[in-house]
Design a protein around this motif. Sequence first.
Motif, mmCIF file in Angstrom:
data_model
loop_
_atom_site.group_PDB
_atom_site.id
_atom_site.type_symbol
_atom_site.label_atom_id
_atom_site.label_comp_id
_atom_site.label_asym_id
_atom_site.label_seq_id
_atom_site.Cartn_x
_atom_site.Cartn_y
_atom_site.Cartn_z
ATOM 1 N N UNK A 1 1.211 -1.504 0.274
ATOM 2 C CA UNK A 1 -0.101 -0.025 -0.233
ATOM 3 C C UNK A 1 0.770 1.384 0.086
ATOM 4 N N UNK A 2 1.125 1.935 -1.194
ATOM 5 C CA UNK A 2 1.877 3.182 -1.120
ATOM 6 C C UNK A 2 0.937 4.781 -0.406
ATOM 7 N N UNK B 1 11.007 -8.500 -1.076
ATOM 8 C CA UNK B 1 10.780 -7.678 -0.021
ATOM 9 C C UNK B 1 9.637 -6.567 -0.158
ATOM 10 N N UNK B 2 8.889 -6.837 0.502
ATOM 11 C CA UNK B 2 7.419 -5.455 0.647
ATOM 12 C C UNK B 2 7.387 -4.969 1.895
ATOM 13 N N UNK B 3 6.865 -3.655 1.668
ATOM 14 C CA UNK B 3 6.212 -3.116 2.275
ATOM 15 C C UNK B 3 5.003 -2.633 2.215
ATOM 16 N N UNK B 4 4.627 -3.822 3.710
ATOM 17 C CA UNK B 4 3.715 -3.275 4.040
ATOM 18 C C UNK B 4 2.784 -2.846 5.428
ATOM 19 N N UNK B 5 3.605 -2.063 5.550
ATOM 20 C CA UNK B 5 3.300 -1.318 6.847
ATOM 21 C C UNK B 5 1.731 -0.671 6.721
ATOM 22 N N UNK B 6 1.630 -0.175 5.841
ATOM 23 C CA UNK B 6 0.022 0.102 5.982
ATOM 24 C C UNK B 6 -0.939 -0.732 5.276
ATOM 25 N N UNK C 1 8.447 -9.485 4.772
ATOM 26 C CA UNK C 1 7.019 -8.961 4.918
ATOM 27 C C UNK C 1 7.172 -7.767 5.585
ATOM 28 N N UNK C 2 7.564 -6.055 5.716
ATOM 29 C CA UNK C 2 7.903 -4.950 6.603
ATOM 30 C C UNK C 2 6.264 -4.539 7.183
ATOM 31 N N UNK C 3 5.952 -4.540 8.813
ATOM 32 C CA UNK C 3 4.823 -4.466 9.197
ATOM 33 C C UNK C 3 5.215 -2.737 10.303
ATOM 34 N N UNK C 4 4.205 -2.336 10.134
ATOM 35 C CA UNK C 4 3.960 -0.569 11.438
ATOM 36 C C UNK C 4 2.962 -1.859 11.919
#
Length: 364
Positions: A139-140, A165-170, A187-190
């Motif tokens: 999600x951008x 590598x996936x930025x899935x923070x939002x 998979x990166x999360x916040x």
Amino acid sequence: MKEYPIPMVPGPVKLPAPVLAAANVNYGAADLETEFLDLYNETESALARIMKTKNRVVIASGEGMLVLWAGLKSCLRPGDRVIAISTGLFGEGIGRMAAGLGAEVRIIGLPYDQTLGDVTELEEAIKEFRPKMITMVHCETPSGTLNPLEEVGRLKREYEVPLFYVDAVSSIGGTDVSVDENSIDLALGGAQKCLSAPPSTAFISVSQGAWEIIDEIDYDGYDALKPFRTAQESFYFPYTPNWHGIAGLNAGAKLILEEGLEECFARHHTVADYCRTRLAEMDLGLFPAPDAVQSPTVTAVNLPTGWEWKDFDARLRAQGLVVGGSYGPMAGKVFRLGHMGSQARMEIAKAALDVIGNVLERKG
Ligand code: PLP
């Protein structure tokens, strides 16, 4: 103002009562008490269920950017090849971060209002460039768009790219990420987005293949992932763990699982659809191009003609609504409704859209 009656910022979101209660406790020293280890293990399992993965999930002290860096620094050496898919600010930024570490980066770029559709260019680039890592943002957030995981995961498998590598923070917790099915290695999360927790922890799922690369690279900075491979078994974390933050994250993850994962995703979809229908009724155009995929967690809206962002924002706030602006080329031109986590609620969305309608009508 510290708190608004109608919170719609796309992170950090309003903390629900159980999260506030869990984080607001006088905890002991995390590295001495086995109760902390139990909490860490439980939180890891809950996050893995939400991400649909059997991989280990590292929970670090810091916010989203920490794990974005951790994943790159722990896996890349100068000269390593990276394909960075860029359909927005974060996608482009990750490419720059990798280049800053000395990686040879090839950008597969689209305008910020688009999402990845046809993957021919990407496939050709993979065949020719043979990257060690492909990076993508699910999600951008600044654009309100959602990139496809399945197609890129398929290419990763087909061409045996070592790292996806996936930025899935939002997106984690607001829509399906299916880490294992989509062959995501990192998979990166916040915590502060769909998990509805304080912005003090971030997490990253790590595949077996990624652990092997992490071992070989042997990066040992503050944000290194390697020490987490054995931290639980040895009860030896690389720094004092953030008990309060992890307790909040645990409570946020539990809320999602108690609601039911698919029910939670459906709630995000319903609220997003509602917002978009009301915006269309007000003749407000969305930022994403008509053929782009919109994220169920955030809606990016073109500022109505004749308005300055500062004035629009001030008038919304005066009526109790706080929304997000945007960044980079969208700054001052786009505003965003963050219907993620605790804020993906029909009553909040309805109140927010009523205020927007009101503000536009008064000026009209
Ligand atoms: N990636 C995406 C897609 C984001 O939206 C954000 C924050 O908005 C980040 C990374 C960075 O997260 P943080 O601001 O928590 O460091």
